[in-house]
Motif scaffolding. Sequence first.
Motif, short mmCIF file in Angstrom:
data_model
loop_
_atom_site.label_atom_id
_atom_site.label_comp_id
_atom_site.label_asym_id
_atom_site.label_seq_id
_atom_site.Cartn_x
_atom_site.Cartn_y
_atom_site.Cartn_z
N TYR A 251 19.60 36.19 9.73
CA TYR A 251 19.87 36.24 8.29
C TYR A 251 19.77 37.66 7.76
O TYR A 251 20.57 38.10 6.92
N ALA A 252 18.78 38.38 8.26
CA ALA A 252 18.62 39.77 7.83
C ALA A 252 19.79 40.63 8.29
O ALA A 252 20.18 41.58 7.62
N ALA A 253 20.36 40.29 9.46
CA ALA A 253 21.46 41.09 10.01
C ALA A 253 22.81 40.65 9.48
O ALA A 253 23.78 41.40 9.56
N PHE A 254 22.89 39.42 8.93
CA PHE A 254 24.18 38.89 8.47
C PHE A 254 24.49 39.48 7.10
O PHE A 254 24.00 39.04 6.07
N PRO B 233 31.36 46.77 10.78
CA PRO B 233 31.19 45.48 11.47
C PRO B 233 29.72 45.13 11.68
O PRO B 233 28.89 46.01 11.89
N MET B 234 29.41 43.83 11.62
CA MET B 234 28.06 43.38 11.89
C MET B 234 27.80 43.37 13.39
O MET B 234 28.72 43.22 14.18
N TYR C 230 23.92 32.64 14.39
CA TYR C 230 24.77 31.91 13.46
C TYR C 230 26.11 31.54 14.10
O TYR C 230 26.61 30.44 13.95
N LEU C 231 26.70 32.49 14.82
CA LEU C 231 28.07 32.30 15.31
C LEU C 231 28.15 31.31 16.46
O LEU C 231 29.09 30.52 16.52
N TYR D 276 20.11 45.93 2.02
CA TYR D 276 18.92 45.28 2.58
C TYR D 276 18.78 45.58 4.07
O TYR D 276 17.74 46.04 4.53
N ASP D 277 19.84 45.35 4.82
CA ASP D 277 19.76 45.55 6.27
C ASP D 277 19.58 47.02 6.61
O ASP D 277 18.79 47.38 7.48
N ASP D 278 20.31 47.90 5.91
CA ASP D 278 20.22 49.33 6.22
C ASP D 278 18.85 49.90 5.88
O ASP D 278 18.31 50.73 6.61
#
Length: 762
Positions: A108-111, A117-118, A126-127, A264-266
Motif C-alpha cells: 500500500y505504501a508503494a502503490f 513507474p511503480m 496487489y497485482l 508519501y512514498d518518496d
Amino acid sequence: MMTSSDVRGVAPAMVVPLTCFVTVLLSLSSWGSFTSSRFPYLGPILVAGLLVVGTGISARLLRVHGSVVVLLQVLLGTIATGLLVVQHPFPVVGSGRARVVAEMTEAYAAFNPFDLPMSASEVAAYLVPSGVAAVLLADILAVTLRRPPMMGLVVLGVFTVPFTIIGAGGWGGVSWVVFALTATSFLVMLRLDRAQQLGRWGRRLDEDLPVVPAAGPAVIGVSAVAIALLAPAWLPSPSVTLPGLGAGDGDGPLRVINPTVGLYDDLRRQSDQVMVTVLPTNGDTETPPSYLRVGALTKFTGTEWTSGNRDVPSDQTGVATFEPPMSDETLLGEPTTYELRASDNFESTWLPVFTHPLDVTANGPWRYDEDTLDFMSTEGRDETIAGETWRVTAAPVEPTQERLLAAGEPGVGAPTGMTELPLLPDEIEEIALERTAGQDRPFTKAVALQNWFRHSGEFTYSLERDVGTDGAALVDFLTDNKVGYCQQYATAMAVLARQLDIPARVAFGFLGGDQNADGAWQFRGRDLHAWPELWFEDIGWIRFEPTPAAADTSEPDYTTGALGNVRAEPDAPVPSTDASAAPVPNRPQREEPDTTEVAETGTEESGAGAVWIGLGIAALIGAAALTAPALIRRRRRTARLAGDAEAGWAELGDTAIDLDLPWSGARSPREEATGLAPHLLDREPMYALQRIVAAVERNRYAEHGDAASVGDDVRLVSAALREHADRRTRRRARLWPASVFRRPTAAAAGPTARSERELISS
C-alpha cells in the motif's frame, strides 16, 4: 474434418482453457505500462494460473461437477498465490494472516498511481492476487459456464487498470501490439470453442464436399479489432491520440494527466537522489533558492486534488515572457536567472519553475497555462524533462502585511473556479468558521488557519500516517488524529480556505536544496513538498505554510506577527531513529515500519507450522482425488437408475467399461448387447437385457418414445456381469471406475458365443 471423436479426450479439452489463459496473460502484460518491469508479477501469475487452469482441465476430464471444479480451482489457486506472495500455503489465519497484513501494508505504501513507474516487486502483493483472480474468473466464464464471449469482460476489466492509473491519454500506456495480440487470441479462442460445440453433434453430412471456410465471423472479428486500433485517430476527443503520431503542435486544447507526485512514498524512502540541479547565473546569486514549484492542483474532487482541465493553445510554447503577477511591481523582489538541469532519472512531464516566473526558455514540446504558469509536455510520458536543461528568470513576491491586510473581498480578480468544492461533511465548514472566528479580513483568516495548524492545534508531522483526503478522512484528520505530512496539511488548509470563499490551490514541488562544491543547488527526492497558495486582490497567489515546524518548514515572513503570534517555533517531536542526526528541510528521519517484527514472528511460528499445514492440505487433496472417482460413479449410478431407458442404457455401458467388457457406445443397441451376452450365465439376466434393448429401441425409433424406467433390469444385468468378473476386476471397478476417466472407444475384441439372432430369439 472434425468429427465427434475429435472433441473428446485430453488434447481437445485443453485447447479452449489454455487459449483463454493466454488471452488473459497477454492482457495482464498491459500492467507493465505503470510498473518498472513485468516479470515480478507476471511470473507468479503464470505459475498460479497454470495450476488453476490445469486443475480445471483435469477435473473436467474426470467429469466432476462444475461447482466442484470451481471450488478446487479456488482452493489450489489460493494456496499457490499464498506461497508465491507471502510464502505461506494458507494465508487466512495465524502467521499466514500476519504475513498478508505486513505484505499488504508495504504494498500500500508503494502503490502510488502518481509516481510512475511503480516498483513491480513492491506492488506485486496487489497485482498477483488480482491477476490470478482474473485467470480464474475467465476460466469459469469461458469453460465452466461455456460463455466464452463473456470472458471479454474480464479482459476489458484488466485493460481498465492502466487507463485508470495513467489516464486515457496515449492509450493509458497500453501498447497497441499488446491490444492486438490479446484481441487475436480472444478471437482464436472463440473460433476453437465454436468448433468444439459443432463437433459434439457428430460427423458432418457433407464431409465429402469441398470445404468453404466461414469467413463471416473472421471478417467481423478482424474488423472490430482494426476499428478499435484505428478509431482513436479520428475521434473528436482531445484526450485520446494514437501513440507516436503528431508532433504535438496542434491548435486544440491539451488535457493533462493528474500530476500529483508520490510525496508519501518518496518522503518515506528519504531518497538522496538528485532530481534537479539549479545554478544561479544572474541577479541574487547568494540567497539559497527554495520552493521550486513543479505544478499547481486547482480542483478538489472530494478524494484528491487534481490539475483539472487546462486550455493550452499551441502558441503558448516553452519560450515565454510573463507580466508580473500584480499591478504594483514594487511587491516583487530582485529578479534572478537560473540554469536548471533535470537528472536522467527525473521523468516528470511537468517543468519545474520558480515562483513567480518572468521569463522561461525551454526547448522541446512544452506548453504553459497562463492562469497557473505551469509548464507541461505535449507528448505525455513519451517526452519528459529527464536530462533536459532550461532557463528561468523569477522574482520572489514580497508583500507587506499592511498590503495584505488591505486586500479587498476574497476572490476579486482570481481565476474562475478557485473556490469550488464538492459536497463535503458539514463539520469541515464548521471547523473553518470556528478557527477564524473574530477575523474579518481574508488575510487574517488565512493566517489564523496557518497558526492553528502550526501552533495551537496540536498537530504533529509524521510520515507514518497516511490519513487520506476524502471528506470523512479529512474530518478525522482535523478533529481526532491530527497526524500527517505536508500533502495533508496543504490539502486541509486549501479546503478550509475555500469553505471561507478564499480562492485556494495546492502547489507541489521542492522545498529547498543543498549547495554543492560548484555553487549549484541540488534538489533531491527527500526535498519534495506540498503547500497551499491563496489568492489576494492585486497581489496574486501567496504561499502559506501550514505544515508544523517539526518538518523544519518556516512560515512566510509576511505572516509572522499578523495576529500577535511570535516567530519562535515549538519543538514538536520529529519521528527519528537517530537522535544525533541534524534536521534538514522537510527531511524527518524515517522510522522503520513495524513490519519486521511481524515478519520475524510469522517466520518462527510458521517454520514447522506451515510445513504441517501444507502437508495436511496435500493429504486432504490426495484423499479427495482418490475417493472422488468412486463417489462420482456412485452418484451417476443412482441418478441413472431412476431415469428413463436411455439413462439405464448409459449406466449399463459404464458398468461394462468398469468391468473391462466390450462396449463402444457407437454401435446399435443390439450390437452392444451381442458383446455382453457371453458374460451372462443365467436366462433371467438374458431376458432383462432383451427388455432393456427393446426399451431403448422404442425410445429411439418409435413414433412415440418410451419413457419407462428399466432400472430393475439394469440392476439385474449389472449384478450378473459383476458376478462373472474376477475379484480383482470387481475391486478396481468399485474403487477406481474406468468410466469416470474415459468415454466409450472402439469396440473391444472379445468372444461372441452367440449371434444377435440367437440372443433375441433365445
